[in-house]
Write a protein that holds these residues in place. Structure first.
Motif, PDB file in Angstrom:
ATOM      1  N   THR A  18      24.818 -37.750  21.696  1.00 39.22           N
ATOM      2  CA  THR A  18      23.524 -37.119  21.974  1.00 39.22           C
ATOM      3  C   THR A  18      23.223 -37.045  23.464  1.00 39.22           C
ATOM      4  O   THR A  18      22.320 -36.315  23.877  1.00 39.22           O
ATOM      5  CB  THR A  18      22.381 -37.877  21.273  1.00 39.22           C
ATOM      6  OG1 THR A  18      22.277 -39.208  21.825  1.00 39.22           O
ATOM      7  CG2 THR A  18      22.635 -37.981  19.774  1.00 39.22           C
ATOM      8  N   ALA A  19      23.964 -37.809  24.281  1.00 40.09           N
ATOM      9  CA  ALA A  19      23.712 -37.812  25.724  1.00 40.09           C
ATOM     10  C   ALA A  19      24.519 -36.757  26.461  1.00 40.09           C
ATOM     11  O   ALA A  19      24.251 -36.470  27.629  1.00 40.09           O
ATOM     12  CB  ALA A  19      24.030 -39.186  26.311  1.00 40.09           C
ATOM     13  N   PRO A  21      24.762 -33.349  26.313  1.00 40.10           N
ATOM     14  CA  PRO A  21      24.078 -32.192  26.909  1.00 40.10           C
ATOM     15  C   PRO A  21      23.257 -32.537  28.141  1.00 40.10           C
ATOM     16  O   PRO A  21      23.111 -31.719  29.042  1.00 40.10           O
ATOM     17  CB  PRO A  21      23.168 -31.704  25.765  1.00 40.10           C
ATOM     18  CG  PRO A  21      23.805 -32.217  24.526  1.00 40.10           C
ATOM     19  CD  PRO A  21      24.389 -33.538  24.898  1.00 40.10           C
ATOM     20  N   ARG A  22      22.705 -33.758  28.196  1.00 43.13           N
ATOM     21  CA  ARG A  22      21.860 -34.134  29.326  1.00 43.13           C
ATOM     22  C   ARG A  22      22.665 -34.648  30.512  1.00 43.13           C
ATOM     23  O   ARG A  22      22.339 -34.378  31.663  1.00 43.13           O
ATOM     24  CB  ARG A  22      20.854 -35.210  28.901  1.00 43.13           C
ATOM     25  CG  ARG A  22      19.806 -34.729  27.924  1.00 43.13           C
ATOM     26  CD  ARG A  22      18.856 -35.846  27.502  1.00 43.13           C
ATOM     27  NE  ARG A  22      19.522 -36.882  26.720  1.00 43.13           N
ATOM     28  CZ  ARG A  22      19.704 -38.120  27.105  1.00 43.13           C
ATOM     29  NH1 ARG A  22      19.258 -38.509  28.300  1.00 43.13           N
ATOM     30  NH2 ARG A  22      20.308 -38.997  26.342  1.00 43.13           N
ATOM     31  N   LEU A  67      21.151 -35.773  16.897  1.00 49.68           N
ATOM     32  CA  LEU A  67      22.279 -34.855  17.064  1.00 49.68           C
ATOM     33  C   LEU A  67      21.818 -33.396  17.025  1.00 49.68           C
ATOM     34  O   LEU A  67      22.325 -32.553  17.774  1.00 49.68           O
ATOM     35  CB  LEU A  67      23.316 -35.102  15.966  1.00 49.68           C
ATOM     36  CG  LEU A  67      24.138 -36.392  16.096  1.00 49.68           C
ATOM     37  CD1 LEU A  67      24.952 -36.617  14.830  1.00 49.68           C
ATOM     38  CD2 LEU A  67      25.063 -36.312  17.308  1.00 49.68           C
ATOM     39  N   CYS A  69      18.880 -32.356  17.963  1.00 49.39           N
ATOM     40  CA  CYS A  69      18.235 -32.136  19.263  1.00 49.39           C
ATOM     41  C   CYS A  69      19.279 -31.913  20.349  1.00 49.39           C
ATOM     42  O   CYS A  69      19.103 -31.054  21.227  1.00 49.39           O
ATOM     43  CB  CYS A  69      17.351 -33.329  19.630  1.00 49.39           C
ATOM     44  SG  CYS A  69      15.856 -33.490  18.623  1.00 49.39           S
ATOM     45  N   ALA A  70      20.367 -32.682  20.296  1.00 42.66           N
ATOM     46  CA  ALA A  70      21.432 -32.516  21.292  1.00 42.66           C
ATOM     47  C   ALA A  70      22.088 -31.141  21.169  1.00 42.66           C
ATOM     48  O   ALA A  70      22.380 -30.484  22.176  1.00 42.66           O
ATOM     49  CB  ALA A  70      22.472 -33.623  21.132  1.00 42.66           C
ATOM     50  N   ASP A  73      19.690 -28.684  22.471  1.00 43.06           N
ATOM     51  CA  ASP A  73      19.655 -28.805  23.921  1.00 43.06           C
ATOM     52  C   ASP A  73      20.806 -28.041  24.554  1.00 43.06           C
ATOM     53  O   ASP A  73      20.642 -27.343  25.562  1.00 43.06           O
ATOM     54  CB  ASP A  73      19.726 -30.284  24.302  1.00 43.06           C
ATOM     55  CG  ASP A  73      18.966 -30.586  25.572  1.00 43.06           C
ATOM     56  OD1 ASP A  73      18.026 -29.832  25.899  1.00 43.06           O
ATOM     57  OD2 ASP A  73      19.306 -31.573  26.245  1.00 43.06           O
ATOM     58  N   THR A  74      21.983 -28.156  23.941  1.00 36.31           N
ATOM     59  CA  THR A  74      23.153 -27.446  24.448  1.00 36.31           C
ATOM     60  C   THR A  74      22.933 -25.940  24.420  1.00 36.31           C
ATOM     61  O   THR A  74      23.232 -25.227  25.389  1.00 36.31           O
ATOM     62  CB  THR A  74      24.396 -27.802  23.622  1.00 36.31           C
ATOM     63  OG1 THR A  74      24.614 -29.223  23.682  1.00 36.31           O
ATOM     64  CG2 THR A  74      25.623 -27.078  24.140  1.00 36.31           C
ATOM     65  N   PRO A 169      21.016 -43.832  24.443  1.00 35.47           N
ATOM     66  CA  PRO A 169      20.977 -42.359  24.439  1.00 35.47           C
ATOM     67  C   PRO A 169      20.114 -41.754  23.345  1.00 35.47           C
ATOM     68  O   PRO A 169      19.378 -40.800  23.583  1.00 35.47           O
ATOM     69  CB  PRO A 169      22.452 -41.966  24.270  1.00 35.47           C
ATOM     70  CG  PRO A 169      23.099 -43.162  23.644  1.00 35.47           C
ATOM     71  CD  PRO A 169      22.381 -44.343  24.196  1.00 35.47           C
ATOM     72  N   LEU A 173      16.683 -39.735  24.128  1.00 33.87           N
ATOM     73  CA  LEU A 173      16.545 -38.319  23.770  1.00 33.87           C
ATOM     74  C   LEU A 173      15.289 -38.072  22.940  1.00 33.87           C
ATOM     75  O   LEU A 173      14.504 -37.166  23.217  1.00 33.87           O
ATOM     76  CB  LEU A 173      17.788 -37.852  23.023  1.00 33.87           C
ATOM     77  CG  LEU A 173      17.874 -36.360  22.678  1.00 33.87           C
ATOM     78  CD1 LEU A 173      19.313 -35.894  22.689  1.00 33.87           C
ATOM     79  CD2 LEU A 173      17.262 -36.073  21.317  1.00 33.87           C
TER      80      LEU A 173
END
Length: 524
Positions: A18-19, A21-22, A67, A69-70, A73-74, A169, A173
């Motif tokens: 999940t980390a 993309p950031r 996941l 959200c990740a 986010d991507t 992470p 998020l």
């Protein structure tokens, strides 16, 4: 024993994913503290079956939510260069699905969506099952206590903040999303209050006239994906700057005056309607919710201002092929959408109607009216994936568009085209040069002392194609046969010619309406 370690590894892997993309792969943590604590707690949880299963599957659901959200986010980073916003972006899901269908076809789109949903469901059920069965005879109790104590200890002492490979992470998020949603809600509330205020004559619902443009045709033409990166980055800069230089020379020979500058768009990579709404309203419309609030308000726009001035308002919207309630709310006198443009030529990939034909129909619409026109154009030949790249035709050949048949069938394989970033980078500059070329030819032919042409980008191209996330600045060019109409822009920081200056701050798009009133509005 093996099951326990496998569960710990899978939970940790899902959380650190999940980390990405950031932070990216290089900077992401390799140990998720919340994963250690979760596995430790569930391993030592009392044997009452139902509460433990609820906690296990509830925890798995939160991991899957992180996941999702990740993943979101991507997608938003690639397309719009900003992080996911759970308060704003769920409303964009239907648009995303429609884009998938239009670009990949219905069968492939359904397959992609189903595969994604099934993968997330499998991850959730798999993690939930593993977490629910942690309390087994072979559970390593010492390892469970160790992971729990290690996780809680590092978290309480705050030592993990100084340890790059360690982090939280998933919690980070979800916390960021909750905070962003709360701040967005407060911002929208302030925006809603701003809509109800009457601090300025521009806030009135009926519009304010622009007597300095009372006998002048005003054309507001948005060029799709025309951002400053196209003038500054390779490989696009060479063809785009060559076109701008050629336009400057041609305008000088035609006796046209030009002033250029930079404005900041409220959007990046898409959602052009936010840029249109910001210019028309004089408000910073940077989200779909703000856009909806604006449409629901009685706030006047440039359309109302020019109708108060005696203009007929015309919208040339080649990409609108369905019912458009927003257009009715904005109150154009005429909307020339896909159907009314009456284009009989081929559909050229994503671009349903080439820019030159839209300019051609604008000229015909001008002949039908005695009153001056205020025309807003959404020009789409420079829309990704930039295939086919076509050339300007002789204007007397355009007729109903059948002359574009020479490019029929090109650029129809969207699945292949959208996956070819290198190819899109090569095509972007020439496609944008075409859009600028036909705009320039229209100006040479039809812009005179009684015309003010405002040619500007709606937003930068998608960051996923440009590379490093660009700023949101787009060029703006003011063109007229009357130097007096251009003079106020030159006096307020715009540069003479087609090249925007770089040594002054960019204006905001929402300032343009007020600027027009400052230059051409009624005096006190």
């Amino acid at each position: 024993m093996v099951r326990w370690w496998l569960t710990l590894l899978l939970v940790n892997a899902a959380l650190i994913a999940t980390a990405i993309p950031r932070l990216g792969v290089a900077a992401m943590p390799w140990l998720a503290l919340e994963g250690l604590m979760l596995v430790g707690i569930l391993s030592l949880w009392p044997r009452k079956r139902l509460p433990r299963r609820l906690l296990a599957y509830g925890s798995a659901t939160l991991i899957v939510l992180a996941l999702i959200c990740a993943l979101g986010d991507t997608i938003t980073q690639e397309i719009q260069g900003r992080p996911l916003n759970l308060y704003l972006d769920p409303s964009q899901v239907p648009i995303l699905l429609e884009l998938l269908r239009d670009n990949l076809g219905l069968p492939v789109s359904i397959a992609v969506v189903l595969a994604t949903l099934l993968a997330l469901l499998a991850i959730g059920l798999g993690l939930g099952h593993l977490l629910a069965t942690l309390l087994r005879p072979d559970t390593p109790r010492r390892c469970a206590w160790g992971t729990l104590v290690l996780g809680v200890g590092l978290a309480l002492l705050g030592l993990w903040r100084d340890m790059a490979p360690v982090g939280t992470p998933g919690i980070t998020l979800l916390t960021e999303q909750a905070t962003r949603a709360y701040e967005t809600r407060a911002s929208l509330r302030d925006f809603d209050e701003r809509l109800s205020e009457r601090e300025s004559p521009l806030d009135a619902p009926d519009g304010q006239p622009l007597p300095g443009l009372a006998k002048t045709d005003v054309i507001l033409a948005f060029v799709e994906s025309y951002g400053m990166a196209a003038l500054e980055r390779e490989p696009f800069a060479e063809p785009v700057n060559a076109r701008l230089d050629a336009m400057a020379e041609a305008f000088a020979q035609a006796g046209l005056s030009v002033a250029s500058g930079r404005v900041a768009s409220p959007t990046l990579g898409g959602q052009s309607r936010l840029a249109h709404a910001s210019v028309l309203s004089g408000l910073w419309v940077d989200s779909t919710l703000r856009y909806d609030l604006f449409l629901e308000s009685p706030r006047a726009t440039l359309i109302d201002d020019f109708e108060q001035t005696g203009h007929t308002s015309v919208a040339m919207m080649p990409a609108i092929y369905r019912d458009w309630p927003a257009g009715r709310r904005l109150g154009y006198d005429e909307i020339h959408d896909d159907e009314r443009l009456d284009y009989r030529g081929p559909r050229l990939g994503w671009v349903t109607i080439p820019d030159q034909f839209v300019w051609h129909r604008l000229r015909q619409a001008r002949r039908e009216h005695r009153e001056p026109l205020f025309a807003e154009l959404a020009l789409i030949s420079s829309h990704a994936p930039w295939v086919p790249v076509i050339e300007p035709l002789a204007w007397d050949e355009l007729d109903d568009g059948e002359a574009f048949a020479r490019w029929e069938g090109e650029g129809s394989d969207f699945l292949e085209l959208w996956g070819d970033n290198a190819g899109m980078r090569q095509r972007y500059g020439p496609a944008l040069a075409y859009s600028l070329a036909v705009a320039g030819e229209y100006a040479e032919r039809y812009v005179n002392d009684d015309t003010l042409l405002i040619l500007l980008g709606d937003h930068q191209a998608a960051p996923g194609m440009l590379g490093d996330t660009p700023n949101r600045e787009v060029p703006i060019h003011i063109i007229s046969g009357d130097p007096a109409l251009i003079a106020p822009f030159l006096e307020h920081g715009f540069q003479r010619g087609m090249q925007p200056g770089r040594d002054t701050p960019a204006r905001s798009m929402d300032e343009l309406r007020e600027l027009l009133h400052q230059f051409y509005g009624a005096t006190d």
